[in-house]
Design a protein around this motif. Structure first.
Motif, PDB file in Angstrom:
ATOM      1  N   VAL A   1       1.111  -1.184   0.093  1.00  0.00           N
ATOM      2  CA  VAL A   1      -0.026   0.161   0.019  1.00  0.00           C
ATOM      3  C   VAL A   1       0.743   1.950  -0.002  1.00  0.00           C
ATOM      4  O   VAL A   1       0.899   1.845  -0.151  1.00  0.00           O
ATOM      5  CB  VAL A   1      -0.783  -0.101   1.340  1.00  0.00           C
ATOM      6  N   ILE A   2       1.832   1.051   0.833  1.00  0.00           N
ATOM      7  CA  ILE A   2       2.722   2.147   1.172  1.00  0.00           C
ATOM      8  C   ILE A   2       3.732   3.032  -0.630  1.00  0.00           C
ATOM      9  O   ILE A   2       4.089   3.925  -0.692  1.00  0.00           O
ATOM     10  CB  ILE A   2       3.726   2.553   1.841  1.00  0.00           C
TER      11      ILE A   2
ATOM     12  N   ALA B   1      -4.752  -4.679  -0.152  1.00  0.00           N
ATOM     13  CA  ALA B   1      -4.092  -4.855   1.066  1.00  0.00           C
ATOM     14  C   ALA B   1      -4.593  -6.787   1.776  1.00  0.00           C
ATOM     15  O   ALA B   1      -4.518  -7.773   1.963  1.00  0.00           O
ATOM     16  CB  ALA B   1      -3.495  -4.743   2.345  1.00  0.00           C
TER      17      ALA B   1
ATOM     18  N   VAL C   1      -7.312  -7.316   2.770  1.00  0.00           N
ATOM     19  CA  VAL C   1      -8.243  -7.071   4.050  1.00  0.00           C
ATOM     20  C   VAL C   1      -9.629  -6.955   4.358  1.00  0.00           C
ATOM     21  O   VAL C   1      -9.942  -5.475   3.933  1.00  0.00           O
ATOM     22  CB  VAL C   1      -6.776  -6.600   5.063  1.00  0.00           C
TER      23      VAL C   1
ATOM     24  N   ARG D   1      -5.954  -1.666  11.316  1.00  0.00           N
ATOM     25  CA  ARG D   1      -4.483  -1.360  10.577  1.00  0.00           C
ATOM     26  C   ARG D   1      -4.522  -0.668   9.550  1.00  0.00           C
ATOM     27  O   ARG D   1      -3.944   0.164   9.368  1.00  0.00           O
ATOM     28  CB  ARG D   1      -3.458  -2.697  10.259  1.00  0.00           C
TER      29      ARG D   1
END
Lengths: 212, 212
Positions: free
Chosen positions: A99-100, A159, A161, A167
């Motif tokens: 993601v980052i 991600a 999730v 998170r």
DNA sequence: TAACTTTTGAGAGTTAATCTCATTTAACAT
DNA sequence: ATGTTAAATGAGATTAACTCTCAAAAGTTA
């Protein structure tokens, strides 16, 4: 494409503008007139010293019309900067990318364009927002709420999730804060530092676990 | 009904309280009365529906006195929670320990105590703040400004870098955002989740580079 | 008690923000 | 073109947050 987005955003937007019905065109014109006069008066006299009546007079509308366009005096400064193009570029990154890292690539691509065309406008506005506590608080809150919705979905999707994984909020709020920190440092340097570099380094620093 | 420092205030604070001259004692009592009645009325009627005049009436003071104690209506909710004890505990960690780890230990120690005594009060206030946009924006802004000053100094000192290193602001703002995210998740769960655990995991997640 | 300082309340004034209603202006179907 | 419909606007009244001033009240100290 990227340079296109920012540099030629004027002409692209202008073409869209001219396709609108007269009523919509007038509304947009009024909206821009209010914002332009407001920002000019704020720069000249200060934010608190400028009344909505003065802005309305300058834009040649009535005070009641001002509040029909912006729910509060603050809102005429806070442009809703969220760009669907950001989501596009973010999604376009390879799925195995974290993601980052996807965020870094996105900012690298989009900020480069914005930095050419809109640098001065962004700098002026940033200084105004940072210098008026009420504007600062509302701007940062707005960005956080946005990242809580739009970016959270993108991040959770990438991600793999659930969106309510704690998170996800930590990640989106922390990265948003990191970017705001970079912009603040840039504005404090009066634009002497390099914004795209500051943002990229900030995100790299987050990705490295903030080693200090 | 609203006996002010009934359960919560420790005997240490009470002893300090009684050593104060009468004038100071009355001031503190008035301040607490305003806050207590304000929070009660906000819970009963909602924030916007409650006027300063109502709060003043309930606390048996004049509206002008209200504004002598709190510059704005918002401020009577925003307690300045900064605790010098936090700085102490942070500094007490071994110097070779990194900034985030020292922060984690600090929160582990201090939150455990707060969680026992003040859990319900914190939960109620958090829900109020999060539900009123104006309060939310000001609270988060306040925390960020605090971390920009107090915590930035501590972090720079521990890391051995100058206070104006851009990474210091990124670190302090990102960790502050992570903690706020944890508190928000906790409040949204109505206190069902474990706050100290959420905070510790949020900071661990930051220290790990937000791997998602 | 008397002199001094601080806190308070009353009241007036400013401005942001909301609401209503009459008027004007654009859109569009005939 | 023109009349009907829908939307935008302005004027003015209203509420409540916030500021300011000044005199009265309460506390501190000699």
């Amino acid at each position: 494409m990227l340079d296109n987005q920012s540099m030629s955003s004027t002409s692209r937007l202008d073409r869209e503008f001219e396709r609108l019905p007269l009523r919509e065109r007038k509304k947009l014109k009024t909206r821009r007139a209010i914002q332009d006069h407001a920002l000019r008066l704020f720069a000249e006299q200060g934010y608190d010293a400028t009344t909505v009546e003065q802005i309305a007079d300058a834009a040649e509308i009535s005070p009641s019309t001002f509040f029909r366009y912006f729910p509060t005096k603050e809102d005429c400064v806070l442009s809703d900067e969220y760009d669907p193009v950001m989501a596009e570029v973010f999604r376009a990154q390879p799925p195995e990318m974290g993601v980052i890292d996807a965020l870094r690539v996105m900012y690298r691509e989009l900020l480069a364009g914005m930095y050419i065309g809109d640098r001065d406008r962004i700098l002026t506005r940033s200084r105004l927002v940072l210098s008026v506590p009420a504007l600062r608080a509302r701007t940062f809150d707005l960005m956080r709420q946005e990242s809580a919705t739009a970016f959270s979905e993108l991040a959770a999707e990438r991600a793999g999730v659930p969106i309510d994984d704690p998170r996800v909020r930590v990640l989106t709020w922390a990265t948003t804060a990191a970017i705001e920190a970079a912009v603040t440092t840039w504005a404090e340097s009066d634009g002497a530092l390099d914004l795209p570099k500051l943002v990229d380094e900030a995100l790299a620093f987050i990705a490295a676990g903030c080693p200090l």
